[in-house]
Design an enzyme around this catalytic site. Sequence first.
Site, PDB file in Angstrom:
ATOM      1  N   HIS A  13      32.344  16.326 -33.272  1.00 23.13           N
ATOM      2  CA  HIS A  13      30.936  15.951 -33.105  1.00 23.13           C
ATOM      3  C   HIS A  13      30.257  15.727 -34.450  1.00 23.13           C
ATOM      4  CE1 HIS A  13      26.720  17.223 -31.544  1.00 23.13           C
ATOM      5  NE2 HIS A  13      26.969  16.014 -31.076  1.00 23.13           N
ATOM      6  N   HIS A  55      21.072  11.196 -36.670  1.00 24.11           N
ATOM      7  CA  HIS A  55      20.792  11.681 -35.317  1.00 24.11           C
ATOM      8  C   HIS A  55      19.327  11.518 -34.941  1.00 24.11           C
ATOM      9  CE1 HIS A  55      19.816  14.640 -32.188  1.00 24.11           C
ATOM     10  NE2 HIS A  55      21.023  14.384 -31.738  1.00 24.11           N
TER      11      HIS A  55
HETATM   12  O1  G3P Z   1      27.644  12.044 -27.884  1.00 26.58           O
HETATM   13  C1  G3P Z   1      27.548  13.359 -27.470  1.00 26.58           C
HETATM   14  C2  G3P Z   1      26.417  14.091 -28.136  1.00 26.58           C
HETATM   15  O2  G3P Z   1      26.378  13.764 -29.490  1.00 26.58           O
HETATM   16  C3  G3P Z   1      25.109  13.770 -27.495  1.00 26.58           C
HETATM   17  O3  G3P Z   1      24.051  14.550 -27.948  1.00 26.58           O
HETATM   18  O4  G3P Z   1      22.068  14.960 -29.320  1.00 26.58           O
HETATM   19  O5  G3P Z   1      24.287  15.613 -30.184  1.00 26.58           O
HETATM   20  O6  G3P Z   1      23.645  13.211 -30.042  1.00 26.58           O
HETATM   21  P1  G3P Z   1      23.486  14.580 -29.441  1.00 26.58           P
HETATM   22 MG    MG Z   2      25.487  12.240 -30.649  1.00 17.73          MG
END
Ligand code: G3P
Ligand code: MG
Length: 249
Positions: A13, A55
């Site tokens: 992630h 993000h």
């Molecule tokens: O793509 C999965 C995840 O990244 C979605 O949530 O807020 O971490 O971008 P966020």
């Molecule tokens: Mg994400």
Amino acid sequence: MRDFWPYPRWIAHRGAGKLAPENTLAAFRLGASHGYRMFECDVKLSADGVPFLLHDATLDRTSNGQGLAAELNWDELSRLDAGSWHSPAYAGEPLASLESVARFCLDNALALNIEIKPTPGSESLTGTVVANVAARLWTEAPTDAMPPLLSSFQPAALEAARAAQSHLPRALLLDALQTGWLETALRLGCVAVVCKHTQWDAVSVQQAQSAGLKVLSYTVNDAPAADRLWALGTDGIITDRVDLFSSSS
Ligand code: G3P
Ligand code: MG
């Protein structure tokens, strides 16, 4: 198209979760050093239309910039420090362009999940530009390279990506499995649904997979949660904990 699924089960992630400054090349390098072969990142547009990794809509949390990132050109964004907020070891780490992470992935035979994260109000434009840039970058890829997986919480972004580059695989991101989730994913021609991990159960996994969709989860950071998802037969996990989970498990 929906039978096509070449991707690893484990996805890092934002590059390497919280272990390095999120969505930077330094994070990708760290995730790769832990053996990860697929990466998720968040992509939006600069004022002059360059896709880059961030993000939030604003720069404040993860760089030394301030305000809406979409109001600056890439030339200005590329001079910001996106590492010091995390720790001194990463001072001076720049924001990453989509092009730079694409080249890192292609050079190292890594897969990329590009989360289209539009600045509010630019959903369609972001979907179009990200799909077009990704298609161009992967045109130069080896024939056996895994194509980028485009995902988004925004149906309008996925619709635009589909209209621009229908051959690039898409995934619908969801916070919750609300009424109509499966129909929405199918209408958008998605190959996968990526949902907050606590939402999946035997019934919903079966519904998705019976419809030909892969089932992925975010963000899974403890072993009991991961064990539950594998036992349900799900297809992929997005994690911050590249230091905890072996990517080959
Ligand atoms: O793509 C999965 C995840 O990244 C979605 O949530 O807020 O971490 O971008 P966020
Ligand atoms: Mg994400």
